[in-house]
Design a protein around this motif. Structure first.
Motif, PDB file in Angstrom:
ATOM      1  N   GLY A  13     128.210 -36.479  28.458  1.00  0.00           N
ATOM      2  CA  GLY A  13     129.457 -35.958  27.907  1.00  0.00           C
ATOM      3  C   GLY A  13     129.442 -35.816  26.395  1.00  0.00           C
ATOM      4  O   GLY A  13     128.495 -36.200  25.718  1.00  0.00           O
ATOM      5  N   SER A  14     130.524 -35.281  25.886  1.00  0.00           N
ATOM      6  CA  SER A  14     130.668 -35.052  24.444  1.00  0.00           C
ATOM      7  C   SER A  14     130.958 -36.371  23.725  1.00  0.00           C
ATOM      8  O   SER A  14     131.246 -37.394  24.358  1.00  0.00           O
ATOM      9  CB  SER A  14     131.820 -34.080  24.198  1.00  0.00           C
ATOM     10  N   HIS A  16     133.590 -37.057  22.069  1.00  0.00           N
ATOM     11  CA  HIS A  16     134.974 -37.408  22.396  1.00  0.00           C
ATOM     12  C   HIS A  16     135.043 -38.091  23.767  1.00  0.00           C
ATOM     13  O   HIS A  16     135.733 -39.108  23.923  1.00  0.00           O
ATOM     14  CB  HIS A  16     135.864 -36.157  22.382  1.00  0.00           C
ATOM     15  N   GLN A  17     134.344 -37.558  24.762  1.00  0.00           N
ATOM     16  CA  GLN A  17     134.336 -38.164  26.097  1.00  0.00           C
ATOM     17  C   GLN A  17     133.728 -39.561  26.039  1.00  0.00           C
ATOM     18  O   GLN A  17     134.212 -40.480  26.695  1.00  0.00           O
ATOM     19  CB  GLN A  17     133.549 -37.293  27.076  1.00  0.00           C
TER      20      GLN A  17
END
Length: 128
Positions: A13-14, A16-17
């Protein structure tokens, strides 16, 4: 669980994730460990994975995989809800086994020592 679903869950994931997953894991990990302790035969590796995921020296991709699997582990309602006795943690176990297999070389002796101590402390807390 099939490989495709597990692969989707374990996407790093990113950034942020990953931050969101880390917050969720930090908030719920120990509560979930206490509930799951008798159902997960390799709990020491799960806890070592937790310490590895929170270690800033762990590579970003490895942290992402671990945080994804640990976030799934702490979710109370997943593919098989955790409150179903005998079955509830089977999907969590499959996801954690896949994650740990993928990153096993990144778990250090320090992570494992921290896990052993944390589990010993949990056992002591339960006896008090």
């Amino acid at each position: 669980m099939d490989e495709i679903k597990i692969g989707e869950i374990l996407e790093p994931g990113s950034a942020h994730q990953q931050r969101s997953r880390e917050e969720r894991v930090r908030a719920s990990f120990w509560k979930t460990v206490r509930k799951a302790a008798k159902n997960i035969p390799f709990l020491d590796e799960v806890v070592a994975g937790y310490f590895c995921a929170l270690d800033p020296a762990t590579p970003t991709k490895v942290r992402g995989i671990l945080l994804a699997s640990l976030a799934y582990f702490v979710l109370p309602l997943d593919i098989i809800p955790d409150f179903l006795l005998g079955l509830g943690f089977t999907d969590d176990v499959a996801v954690m086994m896949a994650a740990l297999s993928a990153i096993r070389n990144n778990i250090t002796p320090a992570h494992r020592a921290a896990a052993r101590q944390a589990i010993a402390d949990l056992d002591t807390d339960e006896k008090d």
